[in-house]
Design a protein around this motif. Structure first.
Motif, short mmCIF file in Angstrom:
data_model
loop_
_atom_site.label_atom_id
_atom_site.label_comp_id
_atom_site.label_asym_id
_atom_site.label_seq_id
_atom_site.Cartn_x
_atom_site.Cartn_y
_atom_site.Cartn_z
N ALA A 689 39.13 58.54 97.23
CA ALA A 689 39.96 59.50 96.49
C ALA A 689 39.40 60.90 96.68
O ALA A 689 38.18 61.10 96.77
CB ALA A 689 39.99 59.12 95.01
N GLU A 755 51.60 51.99 94.95
CA GLU A 755 52.08 53.05 94.07
C GLU A 755 51.98 52.68 92.59
O GLU A 755 51.54 53.50 91.77
CB GLU A 755 53.52 53.41 94.43
N ALA A 758 48.44 53.14 91.53
CA ALA A 758 48.07 54.56 91.51
C ALA A 758 48.60 55.24 90.25
O ALA A 758 47.91 56.06 89.64
CB ALA A 758 48.62 55.26 92.76
N ARG A 759 49.80 54.88 89.82
CA ARG A 759 50.34 55.45 88.59
C ARG A 759 49.52 55.03 87.38
O ARG A 759 49.22 55.84 86.49
CB ARG A 759 51.79 55.02 88.40
N ALA A 761 46.38 54.13 87.36
CA ALA A 761 45.08 54.80 87.42
C ALA A 761 45.20 56.26 87.00
O ALA A 761 44.33 56.79 86.30
CB ALA A 761 44.50 54.69 88.83
N ALA A 762 46.28 56.91 87.42
CA ALA A 762 46.48 58.31 87.05
C ALA A 762 46.70 58.45 85.55
O ALA A 762 46.17 59.38 84.91
CB ALA A 762 47.66 58.89 87.82
N ALA A 763 47.48 57.54 84.96
CA ALA A 763 47.71 57.60 83.52
C ALA A 763 46.41 57.36 82.75
O ALA A 763 46.13 58.02 81.74
CB ALA A 763 48.76 56.56 83.12
N LYS A 764 45.59 56.44 83.23
CA LYS A 764 44.31 56.18 82.57
C LYS A 764 43.38 57.37 82.68
O LYS A 764 42.72 57.75 81.69
CB LYS A 764 43.67 54.95 83.19
N ALA A 765 43.34 58.00 83.85
CA ALA A 765 42.49 59.17 84.02
C ALA A 765 42.96 60.33 83.16
O ALA A 765 42.15 61.07 82.60
CB ALA A 765 42.47 59.58 85.50
N LYS A 766 44.28 60.46 83.03
CA LYS A 766 44.81 61.53 82.19
C LYS A 766 44.45 61.32 80.73
O LYS A 766 44.06 62.26 80.02
CB LYS A 766 46.32 61.61 82.36
#
Length: 810
Positions: A689, A755, A758-759, A761-766
């Motif tokens: 990443a 995908e 990835a969504r 993971a992005a929501a968790k990181a946010k």
């Protein structure tokens, strides 16, 4: 990042003045552009006593030439319609109105329409060679304008000097003529033809019945009227007319866009902005669209040189003005204005050619020619935020000048220039913000009677801000050495008071945005470039030479209240003149409207410092070698800031071509970019990443690096090819990029299957970032019950859960 620009014009062609037509006092030549929906790069030029030439602006070579003989003259600009390629060669049909020539009768003066067809293969034909394809006809009235647009593929529009509009077929037979409805004699002032679908000042149910819309400005006595006519195949319909609300009886030039935005320029320098609309009763009305501008510093104002100015309507309310400046060394200036907001978006100046005579009584003639393709309504055009245009600037010797006077220097010639533009599609407040003072040099602050008038679009300051600014100015002016200590105290006391005033109700201090005019006034006090140290008084000199506050500037930059246009000449040049590269780096992160030219100019300085450092390292024993400034950043550090800063590729290419013309400088930059590409692509770097850039030593993101490399190569590839040491670097760069592209293409196949993960993971990181910043509630770990339920639905929809596996067996 700037959205509007006027690039430096380049020469398309020039023609000597015909001695035979000096006595006739006729315009030396006429120029026209295609008026269809396709952006053909052709320019049609009718030269008196010669013929008609079609030039290709993309190659700067003739596409076709048709000689008509020395006895042929023209009464208006020609028209050209191109056709699709047949057998690999495109053809065009050219229409010209003859004032004199062997193909016309004496009664056909100004009425004879000559048309011929020829290929665009770059050859030259004579009238004898094309006699078989030539058509000659006589119009029922003298013709002042002729149009052959692509949206009327088999018809031609003829406009008379009294406002009559006629439509002729392919054989030049007039099918229908529409005359002005008023019974008074009229004189045509200006005429425009637009595609009917693009005319937003008319209702759609009206324009749907026509292919084109004719807009004529007619003078009847002291009254100026606008007449609108709908044009279809074999049909011309009167749509209406109305009076233009202006008391000016003399008009230098007039522009009109398909949006109905009208601008009128008068000899006093007043520039009137009007709007043509359709009322609910389906009648046309013209109303004031903006406060008039009053121009200054140009030769046409209150002088005999009225022909040294020209207007061209572009998109929306954007208008290009070309004129000659006053002063000991006159220049030709091109000013791109947004008249709806009264701001100057971009400008460009060029020298007056030595072959252009400018007598004191008449001056020269300037003509801007724009095509209606600049206002196309195609889907690609409407989705873009800006459009690139090519406008034609024609410089002509005045036909009315005294030829008996001896003309020093070179013989008189007519010059045709191409002006590349980048113009926003629509006029917005966002594009106009920060531009209030950009046109201060050209706008007079006095009204017609000589009294001063308030600045246009100047916001008012609060009483507290005005008081603080006055105290700061007194402190700086009263300091013997330009010290800003007292001014800094006043500034931060004012900022603290503003924060307390807004946050008193909540019991805490809050960050309150500072007023725009206050910030601009502060910058004028504490950010004076050393180059502008000349002043009329001792206090002015002291202030300009020493007044600089890094503390105030850093606070303004960190609060993101600084715009590049707030400082005369730009923020970056002023900071670089102070050698404050820390502030430059901060401005690159916080100022959003830095021009590409300013950024590339600073990159040139950093590259020069890099070269000096390299020479110093090689000649370390030479005690006389001057090392680079200790505060100048390293090339990789500053280049990384340039790579990640938002820019427009077209403007960036222009800036690179202007400021980094030396191939040796480009090679040094490409070496750094190549090292970054290797760091991103070696090993398994593409699979990891992309982390955020937190340290100056880390390379910028790969997509930013590749975009910058592409822009640099597009602007300077030919210069690199001519530089032998750059060949090895170009091959190395290709060797690093091509395998990475192949690997990226293979990895792209995984985008679909991965995908959902990835969504998630992005929501968790946010969510983790929000919880870390303290934005969430402590008792719920940053997730209330609504957010939890929404995330549960999203995860269920994406079928992503703990240890959830799906298998498909065929």
């Amino acid at each position: 990042m700037s959205a509007a620009t006027v690039s430096e014009p380049f020469l398309l062609s020039s023609y000597p003045e015909s001695s035979a037509y000096k006595k006739r006092r006729a315009t030396p030549l006429y120029v026209s552009l295609p008026s269809g929906s396709d952006a053909d790069p052709f320019v049609t030029i009718a030269v008196q006593g010669d013929g008609v030439h079609i030039l290709d602006t993309s190659t700067l070579h003739p596409a076709a030439s048709h000689t008509l003989g020395p006895s042929t003259s023209f009464s208006c600009p020609p028209a050209t319609r191109t056709s699709p390629a047949k057998g690999g060669v495109r053809t065009c049909t050219t229409y010209a109105i003859l004032e004199s020539g062997p193909d016309m009768q004496p009664e056909g003066k100004g009425k004879t329409v000559l048309a011929w067809e020829e290929s665009l293969a770059g050859g030259m034909s004579t009238s004898t060679e094309s006699d078989k394809k030539k058509r000659v006809a006589v119009a029922p009235h003298p013709v002042a304008h002729i149009h052959a647009p692509d949206y009327l593929p088999s018809h031609v529009v003829l406009v008379s000097a009294t406002g009559e509009v006629s439509v002729a077929d392919a054989e030049l037979e007039v099918q229908r003529t529409c005359t002005p409805q008023n019974n008074q004699p009229s004189t045509l002032v200006k005429h425009f033809l637009f595609p009917a679908a693009s005319c937003s000042f008319l209702p759609s149910y009206t324009t749907s019945s026509y292919r084109a819309v004719s807009v004529s400005f007619l003078r009847s006595g002291d009254v100026l009227r606008v007449s609108v006519v709908g044009v279809a195949e074999e049909n011309v319909t009167y749509l209406g007319e109305c009076v233009v609300p202006t008391e000016e009886t003399e008009i230098l030039d007039l522009s009109c866009s398909d949006a109905g935005f009208i601008s009128i320029l008068v000899p006093s320098g007043s520039w009137i902005a009007l709007s043509l609309t359709t009322s609910p009763s389906s009648s046309l009305t013209v109303s004031e669209a903006a406060e008039p501008l009053r121009l200054q510093g140009l030769t046409f104002i209150n002088a005999a040189r009225a022909s040294e100015v020209s207007l061209a309507a572009l998109t929306s309310s954007h208008v290009l003005l070309s004129a000659v400046t006053t002063g000991s060394v006159p220049e030709i200036v091109l000013l791109l204005w947004d008249l709806r907001y009264g701001v100057l978006l971009a400008q460009q100046t060029i020298s007056v050619p030595s072959t252009l005579p400018r007598p004191k009584k008449q001056g020269a003639m300037l003509r801007l020619v724009a095509s209606s393709t600049t206002r196309s309504t195609s889907s690609a055009f409407s989705k873009a935020s800006a459009v690139n245009l090519n406008i034609i600037l024609v410089l002509l010797p005045s036909p009315d000048r005294d030829h008996q006077q001896a003309e020093t220097g070179n013989a008189a010639r007519s010059t045709v220039l191409v002006v590349p533009l980048t113009v926003p599609v629509i006029a917005t407040i966002a594009a106009a913000m920060g531009k209030a003072n950009a046109g201060a040099r050209w706008v007079s602050m006095k009204s017609g009677r000589g009294q001063a008038q308030p600045a246009r679009c100047a916001p008012e300051m609060s009483t507290a801000a005005r008081k603080a600014l006055a105290e700061m100015k007194t402190a700086v002016d009263g300091s013997a050495n330009g010290s800003t200590i007292r001014a800094e105290t006043v500034f931060f006391e004012y900022v603290q008071q503003q924060g307390k005033g807004k946050g008193a109700a909540q019991g805490e201090e809050q960050s309150t945005p500072l007023e725009y005019p206050f910030v601009q006034g502060v910058l004028e006090l504490v950010l004076h470039a050393p180059a502008n140290t000349q002043g009329s008084s001792a206090h002015g000199k002291t202030q300009s030479a020493g007044a600089y506050s890094a503390k105030i500037l850093r606070h303004l930059l960190e609060s993101r209240t600084v715009s590049s246009s707030m400082v005369e000449g730009g923020v970056l040049p002023a900071l670089a003149a102070r050698n404050d590269w820390d502030a430059v780096a901060l401005a690159m992160r916080t100022v959003s409207d830095l021009p590409e030219a300013d950024v590339m100019a600073l990159l040139t300085q950093v590259v020069a410092a890099h070269h000096r450092t390299s020479v110093s390292d090689e000649n370390a024993m030479d005690v006389d070698s001057a090392p680079a400034s200790a505060s100048t950043p390293t090339l990789p550090m500053f280049l990384a800031q340039c790579v990640v800063y938002p820019y427009t590729p077209a403007l960036q290419r222009t800036a690179l071509h202007k400021h980094l013309a030396d191939a040796a400088d480009l090679t040094v930059i490409l070496e750094v970019l190549d090292k970054w590409i290797v760091q991103h692509t070696e090993g398994d770097a593409l699979l990891s990443a992309t982390p955020p850039v937190t340290e100056a030593s880390e390379p910028p993101p790969l997509d930013k690096v590749l975009a910058f490399v592409q822009t640099l190569l597009d602007a300077s590839f030919l210069a690199l090819l001519a530089h032998t040491p750059a060949h090895r670097l170009l091959r190395t760069l290709a060797g690093h990029i091509q395998p990475a592209l192949a690997r990226a293409s293979e990895l792209e196949l995984l985008c679909g299957p991965l995908e959902p993960f990835a969504r998630a993971a992005a929501a968790k990181a946010k969510a983790q970032a929000e919880a870390k910043d303290g934005g969430a509630k402590a008792n719920d770990s940053g997730k209330d019950w609504r957010r939890k339920r929404k995330m549960a639905h999203e995860q269920a929809g994406m079928a992503v859960g703990l240890y959830q596996v799906e298998e498909l067996v065929l």
